[in-house]
Design an enzyme around this catalytic site. Sequence first.
Site, PDB file in Angstrom:
ATOM      1  N   GLU A 188       0.837  -1.206   0.000  1.00 18.45           N
ATOM      2  CA  GLU A 188       0.000   0.000   0.000  1.00 18.45           C
ATOM      3  C   GLU A 188       0.868   1.250   0.000  1.00 18.45           C
ATOM      4  O   GLU A 188       1.982   1.240   0.531  1.00 18.45           O
ATOM      5  CB  GLU A 188      -0.919   0.066   1.228  1.00 18.45           C
ATOM      6  N   ASP A 190      -0.354   5.043   1.160  1.00 17.32           N
ATOM      7  CA  ASP A 190      -1.561   5.639   1.732  1.00 17.32           C
ATOM      8  C   ASP A 190      -1.464   7.142   1.927  1.00 17.32           C
ATOM      9  O   ASP A 190      -0.448   7.654   2.430  1.00 17.32           O
ATOM     10  CB  ASP A 190      -1.850   5.031   3.114  1.00 17.32           C
ATOM     11  N   GLU A 192      -4.112   9.222   4.080  1.00 15.91           N
ATOM     12  CA  GLU A 192      -5.293   9.016   4.909  1.00 15.91           C
ATOM     13  C   GLU A 192      -5.488  10.191   5.860  1.00 15.91           C
ATOM     14  O   GLU A 192      -4.533  10.626   6.517  1.00 15.91           O
ATOM     15  CB  GLU A 192      -5.147   7.745   5.743  1.00 15.91           C
ATOM     16  N   ASP A 215       2.538 -12.108   7.893  1.00 15.96           N
ATOM     17  CA  ASP A 215       2.675 -12.874   9.122  1.00 15.96           C
ATOM     18  C   ASP A 215       1.566 -12.539  10.113  1.00 15.96           C
ATOM     19  O   ASP A 215       1.638 -12.881  11.284  1.00 15.96           O
ATOM     20  CB  ASP A 215       4.036 -12.596   9.778  1.00 15.96           C
ATOM     21  N   ASN A 217       0.810  -9.596  11.109  1.00 21.38           N
ATOM     22  CA  ASN A 217       1.097  -8.326  11.752  1.00 21.38           C
ATOM     23  C   ASN A 217       1.394  -7.268  10.690  1.00 21.38           C
ATOM     24  O   ASN A 217       2.322  -7.423   9.907  1.00 21.38           O
ATOM     25  CB  ASN A 217       2.314  -8.442  12.689  1.00 21.38           C
ATOM     26  N   ARG A 221       4.616   2.048   8.008  1.00 23.50           N
ATOM     27  CA  ARG A 221       5.725   3.011   7.999  1.00 23.50           C
ATOM     28  C   ARG A 221       5.109   4.413   7.978  1.00 23.50           C
ATOM     29  O   ARG A 221       5.196   5.136   7.017  1.00 23.50           O
ATOM     30  CB  ARG A 221       6.635   2.735   6.800  1.00 23.50           C
ATOM     31  N   GLU A 222       4.468   4.745   9.090  1.00 17.23           N
ATOM     32  CA  GLU A 222       3.654   5.947   9.175  1.00 17.23           C
ATOM     33  C   GLU A 222       4.476   7.197   9.459  1.00 17.23           C
ATOM     34  O   GLU A 222       5.359   7.195  10.317  1.00 17.23           O
ATOM     35  CB  GLU A 222       2.598   5.811  10.285  1.00 17.23           C
TER      36      GLU A 222
END
Length: 367
Positions: A188, A190, A192, A215, A217, A221-222
């Site tokens: 992704e 993003d 947002e 996995d 989780n 990487r915000e």
Amino acid sequence: MHSYPHQPKFHRIYGGPSISLFIPSVLPHSSMHKPVFITFFNIWSQYAFNHLVVFVSLLIVCSSLPSLFCLPFMAPIFSLFLSFVMLSWSIAQGQGPPSPGYSPSTSVRTLKFDQVFRNLWGPQHQRADQDSITIWLDKTSGSGFKSIQPYQSGYFGAAMKLQPGYTAGVITSFYLSNNEDHPGNHDEIDIEFLGTTPDELYTLQTNVYIKGSGDGNLIGREMKFHLWFDPTQDFHNYAALWTPSEIIFFVDDVPIRRYTRKSEATFPTRPMWVYGSIWDASTWATDNGRYKANYNYQPFVGKYTNFKISGCIAGGPASCRPPSVSPSDTGSLSQQQLEAMNWVQRNYLVYDYCQDPKRDHGQIPEC
């Protein structure tokens, strides 16, 4: 999606960064220490701050001198100080980032909505014409749209206008993803907007996922930003450039974040579709889920127009290259663009995943 760390809260005043006090404390009903930010000025002016220092220094000096000596000087000095404060206030109201010197959106043709997108879900909660689309969320459903074709790289932008008032728990987004093609193991890019309460600022969250949830989780990487304007008052342009070597996020043609490819494991390379949506993310969107969507305020509305899409279609010619976003036509940001980006990050960045001590940095080696 997943829950995010507690973020500092700021009063809802647009037009300039705030000077804040940092007070480590234990919040009520909390088992951990959290930062509390108290905004006490809406003025970000070195001039005003310097004159405040001078004024306070004179007060300290005068406290040790006979009052008759200082009184004749204090009134005009205080009047001068107030004048500088008012001047700084007026400057702060119009303060924005320095010019990046180049507007990449002007080199990308504006497309009509139905040239690029189709409804994805919630058709009864969207209203489209040739140039724009309005989508909304109520207690029965949200809504979303999706590009007609997937892309391998490109420039992807739209002008958006957000809903004012209480929007906690609501996400209004414009993003790229291949979640439908690779469920549980998707990529992704993003843009947002995290809903908010009336006295708080909207937060713009940029994010990058690479095979994000294989996995179970999500490894986000915000980087989160406040804005130098009120995004509910008018349309503003938001865009992401995705090339084989970097991802750059833009607000009104000002670069705010650059994510470079350091390895194949930390960069999305598979084709993605372009999406827009509005939906209920009450579990994490606002203050880590503290404030939920309140449907007494429905409908929650997101408006989109001025679509700028110029990309390399998946499966297209190998010679295709995404558009340049710098005047040099090399693809790299110019020095003036980098200076504008650094200014935004100094003044409006409120969260950086690389600086979060709670993150497992073994999962984010690019930091």
